[in-house]
Design an enzyme around this catalytic site. Sequence first.
Site, PDB file in Angstrom:
ATOM      1  N   ASP A 118       0.788  -1.253   0.013  1.00 44.92           N
ATOM      2  CA  ASP A 118      -0.215   0.141  -0.438  1.00 44.92           C
ATOM      3  C   ASP A 118       0.884   1.070  -0.486  1.00 44.92           C
ATOM      4  OD1 ASP A 118      -2.393   1.403   0.734  1.00 44.92           O
ATOM      5  OD2 ASP A 118      -1.803   1.681   2.536  1.00 44.92           O
TER       6      ASP A 118
ATOM      7  N   ASP B 119      -0.476   5.039   0.807  1.00 40.05           N
ATOM      8  CA  ASP B 119      -0.733   6.224   1.993  1.00 40.05           C
ATOM      9  C   ASP B 119      -0.694   5.535   3.093  1.00 40.05           C
ATOM     10  OD1 ASP B 119      -1.556   8.219  -0.611  1.00 40.05           O
ATOM     11  OD2 ASP B 119      -2.778   6.320  -0.771  1.00 40.05           O
TER      12      ASP B 119
END
Length: 232
Positions: free
Chosen positions: A9, A11
């Site tokens: 991922d 953020d």
Amino acid sequence: MSHEAVFVDLDNTLYPYQPCNEAGQQAAWETATDRGYDVSRAAFESLYSRARAAVKREVSETASAHDRGLYFKRAIELQAGTPNAADALALADAYWDAYIDALSLFDGVRETLDRLRDAGLDVAVVTNLTTRVQLRKLAATGLADRVDCVLTSQEVGREKPASVMFTVPLARLGVAPADAVMVGDSVASDVVGANGVGLTSVLCNNDRTGLTGRESPDHRIESFRDVTDVVL
């Protein structure tokens, strides 16, 4: 267990989101006042929150649900009672320019990605949001050349934990689910999505407890650099 690929991922997994968002909102408010909107910072935040909630209701589970341009367009309509395209664009540009300027990776991210690739693993960024914004973040942080694949929810029309967010990068890299690891900070998006497809799930930067079933990660790590303890 040997692995062939690591999905990550972006953020709040590779960098802290909150300082960037704060910088972006401050810049957007300053731009709004410069353009003649008589609104306090607190009132601006309230407008932004109302606009954000409305957009998320209308386009939930799509990349557009994160589009700051839509948020500011709606906020201006709430404040002024009429749309203003130029102002909406100006606020969105100010937000993202300040956001990117404030973006600083967690310690060890670049070095960890280099170690993974040096070990022969493919690295894919699998992220919910619009493609242009996420590519800007990767370019600004020097990560664009450290990954083999980038997939955003805008590209497939669905968001994590939808299975397509995992099956598409698996297919692009030619890797089976059992040979891939997903690393992220979100239980709902990263862990549930990875578990549903059969990837090894690694929860990072999240101390939430009491997780069971599909919400239960295979591994927990305190920082991204610890992913090497799982896969190498």
